[in-house]
Design an enzyme around this catalytic site. Sequence first.
Site, PDB file in Angstrom:
ATOM      1  N   LYS A 254      -0.853   4.606   2.617  1.00 26.33           N
ATOM      2  CA  LYS A 254       0.083   4.725   1.490  1.00 26.33           C
ATOM      3  C   LYS A 254       0.247   3.345   0.868  1.00 26.33           C
ATOM      4  CE  LYS A 254       4.515   6.566  -0.015  1.00 26.33           C
ATOM      5  NZ  LYS A 254       4.676   5.524  -1.043  1.00 26.33           N
TER       6      LYS A 254
ATOM      7  N   ASP B 152       1.617   0.433  -1.605  1.00 22.62           N
ATOM      8  CA  ASP B 152       2.937   0.085  -2.130  1.00 22.62           C
ATOM      9  C   ASP B 152       2.752  -0.660  -3.445  1.00 22.62           C
ATOM     10  OD1 ASP B 152       5.638  -0.160  -2.307  1.00 22.62           O
ATOM     11  OD2 ASP B 152       5.871  -1.641  -0.722  1.00 22.62           O
TER      12      ASP B 152
END
Length: 309
Positions: free
Chosen positions: A27, A29
């Site tokens: 994931k 950022d």
Amino acid sequence: MPARIEPCLALLKSKPPVGRQWMYEVKWDGYRLAVHIEPGRVSVITRGGHDWTERFPSIASAARHLEVETAILDGEAVVLNEQNRSDFGALQQALGGRGGKRSAEEALFFAFDLLYLNGQDLTRLPLHGRRSLLEKMLHVEEGVIRLSEDIGSDGALLIDAACQMGLEGIIGKNIDMPYRAGRNGDWVKIKCVQSEGFAIVGYEPSRVALGGIGRLLLAARKGDQLVYVGGVGTGFTAKTGTALRRHLDAIAVPKAAIDVGKRKGVFVKPVVVAEIEFRAWTHDGKLRHASFKGLREEADAASVYRLPD
């Protein structure tokens, strides 16, 4: 080629789903972007539909050199820190802060989907088909535009590893599904969440927030002093917010016990410790994506989070 495709969004889950149909990625950022490539023109479009081509010139330049006639790539713009982890604060700083006007020359683009290629709409293809085409396009490992790698299918093992490495979390995607806009469960996110105790130094009243607390003002320890680390405005219910406000009003003081800048509100003795869940720290040392969990009890050896010296 469509001017814009509404993005597929990840649905937050507490645990990664299990099954052969699930693949996982890091994931990132950063900022979600779509890179549109046409003959003689490249556009970098934000999730909200704004044209940020001038803000990401290195990504636009790299896109012009891809060996395609037309394409739409879905991905995330990030700035990597010294540990090669995506750093949202560093990206914001590169762009000149929130509302800034600078361009992020150092930003990279991690592409995780291919929605359009050489005149063909790919959104109806299953993800494994779209990924196969994307991997052929981005066969060079280094560069400004990179492939967001498939890191495996064991979500439980991967989220543990991601959290131990200090990453934001992982994204799970159903490889059998077409590209569908919105949070429909085709993509899921599992985040690494931190939770610590922070001293409450005041609150900002609100007439519309639950319990009348718009935002708690929080502090952490640094050396032998308390320092302001931002606030939290979510996680309250009407009941807990009302009870907390009464508790804080009983220990109110005329001025803040620490430097909170120009913030106004009701200031209190820094004797109450709140348990706060948060995702990360901003570049200037403030909590990011914080949520109130409850008050720590003295009997529970309530301690205030200590910042590294």
